[in-house]
Design a protein around this motif. Structure first.
Motif, PDB file in Angstrom:
ATOM      1  N   GLU A  19       0.668  -1.145   0.020  1.00  0.00           N
ATOM      2  CA  GLU A  19       0.034  -0.120   0.056  1.00  0.00           C
ATOM      3  C   GLU A  19       0.837   1.209   0.028  1.00  0.00           C
ATOM      4  O   GLU A  19       1.878   1.509   0.783  1.00  0.00           O
ATOM      5  CB  GLU A  19      -0.831  -0.040   1.244  1.00  0.00           C
ATOM      6  CG  GLU A  19      -1.639   1.238   1.349  1.00  0.00           C
ATOM      7  CD  GLU A  19      -2.745   1.324   2.606  1.00  0.00           C
ATOM      8  OE1 GLU A  19      -3.284   2.143   2.940  1.00  0.00           O
ATOM      9  OE2 GLU A  19      -2.438   0.434   3.428  1.00  0.00           O
ATOM     10  N   ILE A  20       0.700   2.139  -0.977  1.00  0.00           N
ATOM     11  CA  ILE A  20       1.423   3.450  -0.916  1.00  0.00           C
ATOM     12  C   ILE A  20       0.324   4.601   0.084  1.00  0.00           C
ATOM     13  O   ILE A  20      -0.595   4.883  -0.468  1.00  0.00           O
ATOM     14  CB  ILE A  20       1.410   4.037  -2.328  1.00  0.00           C
ATOM     15  CG1 ILE A  20       2.198   3.029  -3.216  1.00  0.00           C
ATOM     16  CG2 ILE A  20       2.194   5.589  -2.368  1.00  0.00           C
ATOM     17  CD1 ILE A  20       2.417   3.710  -4.725  1.00  0.00           C
ATOM     18  N   LYS A  21       0.925   4.822   1.095  1.00  0.00           N
ATOM     19  CA  LYS A  21       0.239   5.581   2.027  1.00  0.00           C
ATOM     20  C   LYS A  21       0.116   7.020   1.496  1.00  0.00           C
ATOM     21  O   LYS A  21       1.098   7.478   1.516  1.00  0.00           O
ATOM     22  CB  LYS A  21       0.758   5.322   3.643  1.00  0.00           C
ATOM     23  CG  LYS A  21       0.810   3.968   3.855  1.00  0.00           C
ATOM     24  CD  LYS A  21       1.139   3.923   5.420  1.00  0.00           C
ATOM     25  CE  LYS A  21       0.957   2.282   5.371  1.00  0.00           C
ATOM     26  NZ  LYS A  21       1.035   1.945   6.983  1.00  0.00           N
ATOM     27  N   THR A  22      -1.174   7.560   1.643  1.00  0.00           N
ATOM     28  CA  THR A  22      -1.215   8.770   1.256  1.00  0.00           C
ATOM     29  C   THR A  22      -2.300   9.576   2.226  1.00  0.00           C
ATOM     30  O   THR A  22      -3.028   9.050   2.890  1.00  0.00           O
ATOM     31  CB  THR A  22      -1.996   8.990  -0.162  1.00  0.00           C
ATOM     32  OG1 THR A  22      -1.263   8.159  -0.993  1.00  0.00           O
ATOM     33  CG2 THR A  22      -1.997  10.203  -0.801  1.00  0.00           C
ATOM     34  N   ILE A  23      -1.914  11.010   2.505  1.00  0.00           N
ATOM     35  CA  ILE A  23      -2.802  11.654   3.300  1.00  0.00           C
ATOM     36  C   ILE A  23      -3.761  12.625   2.908  1.00  0.00           C
ATOM     37  O   ILE A  23      -3.003  13.388   1.932  1.00  0.00           O
ATOM     38  CB  ILE A  23      -1.757  12.046   4.460  1.00  0.00           C
ATOM     39  CG1 ILE A  23      -0.957  11.340   5.221  1.00  0.00           C
ATOM     40  CG2 ILE A  23      -2.468  12.935   5.637  1.00  0.00           C
ATOM     41  CD1 ILE A  23      -1.676  10.132   6.011  1.00  0.00           C
TER      42      ILE A  23
END
Length: 81
Positions: A19-23
């Motif tokens: 998972e590419i974590k994005t905020i």
């Protein structure tokens, strides 16, 4: 579970899934992307694909807001690379 046929085959062949974590601009985990026009309003019609920096990551809560809501202009561009 309903999935896209292409995704089903890609996942079957994958060695691992990351998972590419994005905020979101609210600080929540972003799981949706919205395309914006030059004024920051969400684009709901037109071409399916738009190459460029016209997308913003949003949390589920923000994505569910009224579709005519404009994003603050300062949030449209990512300054880091």
């Amino acid at each position: 579970m309903v999935s896209l046929r292409g995704s089903q085959y890609l996942l079957a062949w994958a060695d691992r899934l990351e998972e590419i974590k994005t905020i979101c601009h609210t600080g929540r985990k972003a799981t949706f992307n919205a395309r914006l026009d030059g004024t920051g309003a969400r684009v709901l019609e037109g071409a399916q694909i738009d190459v460029g920096h016209h997308y913003v990551a949003m949390s589920r809560k923000e994505f569910g807001w009224p579709r005519c809501r404009a994003m603050p202009r300062a949030r449209l561009h990512w300054s880091g690379r």
